[in-house]
Design a protein around this motif. Structure first.
Motif, PDB file in Angstrom:
ATOM      1  N   MET A   1       0.842  -1.194   0.000  1.00 23.00           N
ATOM      2  CA  MET A   1       0.000   0.000   0.000  1.00 23.00           C
ATOM      3  C   MET A   1       0.879   1.247   0.000  1.00 23.00           C
ATOM      4  O   MET A   1       1.948   1.265   0.586  1.00 23.00           O
ATOM      5  CB  MET A   1      -0.881   0.011   1.243  1.00 23.00           C
ATOM      6  N   THR A   2       0.348   2.267  -0.624  1.00 20.78           N
ATOM      7  CA  THR A   2       1.083   3.530  -0.636  1.00 20.78           C
ATOM      8  C   THR A   2       0.655   4.364   0.558  1.00 20.78           C
ATOM      9  O   THR A   2      -0.463   4.278   1.035  1.00 20.78           O
ATOM     10  CB  THR A   2       0.812   4.307  -1.928  1.00 20.78           C
ATOM     11  N   SER A   3       1.571   5.150   1.020  1.00 19.53           N
ATOM     12  CA  SER A   3       1.273   5.974   2.183  1.00 19.53           C
ATOM     13  C   SER A   3       0.443   7.178   1.770  1.00 19.53           C
ATOM     14  O   SER A   3       0.272   7.484   0.586  1.00 19.53           O
ATOM     15  CB  SER A   3       2.565   6.429   2.850  1.00 19.53           C
ATOM     16  N   ASP A   4      -0.051   7.867   2.755  1.00 21.72           N
ATOM     17  CA  ASP A   4      -0.876   9.059   2.522  1.00 21.72           C
ATOM     18  C   ASP A   4      -0.059  10.143   1.827  1.00 21.72           C
ATOM     19  O   ASP A   4      -0.554  10.843   0.955  1.00 21.72           O
ATOM     20  CB  ASP A   4      -1.442   9.557   3.843  1.00 21.72           C
ATOM     21  N   GLN A   5       1.200  10.251   2.195  1.00 21.41           N
ATOM     22  CA  GLN A   5       2.063  11.266   1.591  1.00 21.41           C
ATOM     23  C   GLN A   5       2.315  10.943   0.113  1.00 21.41           C
ATOM     24  O   GLN A   5       2.373  11.844  -0.715  1.00 21.41           O
ATOM     25  CB  GLN A   5       3.386  11.363   2.339  1.00 21.41           C
ATOM     26  N   ASP A   6       2.462   9.653  -0.221  1.00 22.91           N
ATOM     27  CA  ASP A   6       2.647   9.268  -1.620  1.00 22.91           C
ATOM     28  C   ASP A   6       1.414   9.633  -2.446  1.00 22.91           C
ATOM     29  O   ASP A   6       1.536  10.094  -3.574  1.00 22.91           O
ATOM     30  CB  ASP A   6       2.921   7.772  -1.743  1.00 22.91           C
TER      31      ASP A   6
END
Length: 75
Positions: A1-6
């Motif tokens: 999963m990608t982070s919120d910042q990504d």
């Protein structure tokens, strides 16, 4: 999963690409409208209409660019 910042960075990149396309498209359409208006002998008021439409699009692009810059400074 990608982070919120990504995800935020991807959204900013999408906005940046959209702004670039709007700016390039605006200039190309404006130049074509100026040339076509001269070829067809359209009244000057149509040239001003195209000028104001191009200015509005470029102003929108400037505002969105500023928002992108401001959001990137917060991260």
């Amino acid at each position: 999963m990608t982070s919120d910042q990504d995800r935020k960075q991807q959204a900013q990149a999408r906005q940046g690409r959209m702004v670039a396309l709007v700016m390039a498209g605006t200039v190309l359409v404006w130049m074509a409208a100026q040339w076509l208006g001269g070829e067809l002998g359209l009244p000057a008021r149509y040239a001003f209409l195209f000028d104001f439409a191009a200015l509005a699009a470029l102003l929108w692009a400037l505002v969105v660019t500023y928002q992108i810059w401001r959001n990137s400074r917060e991260n």
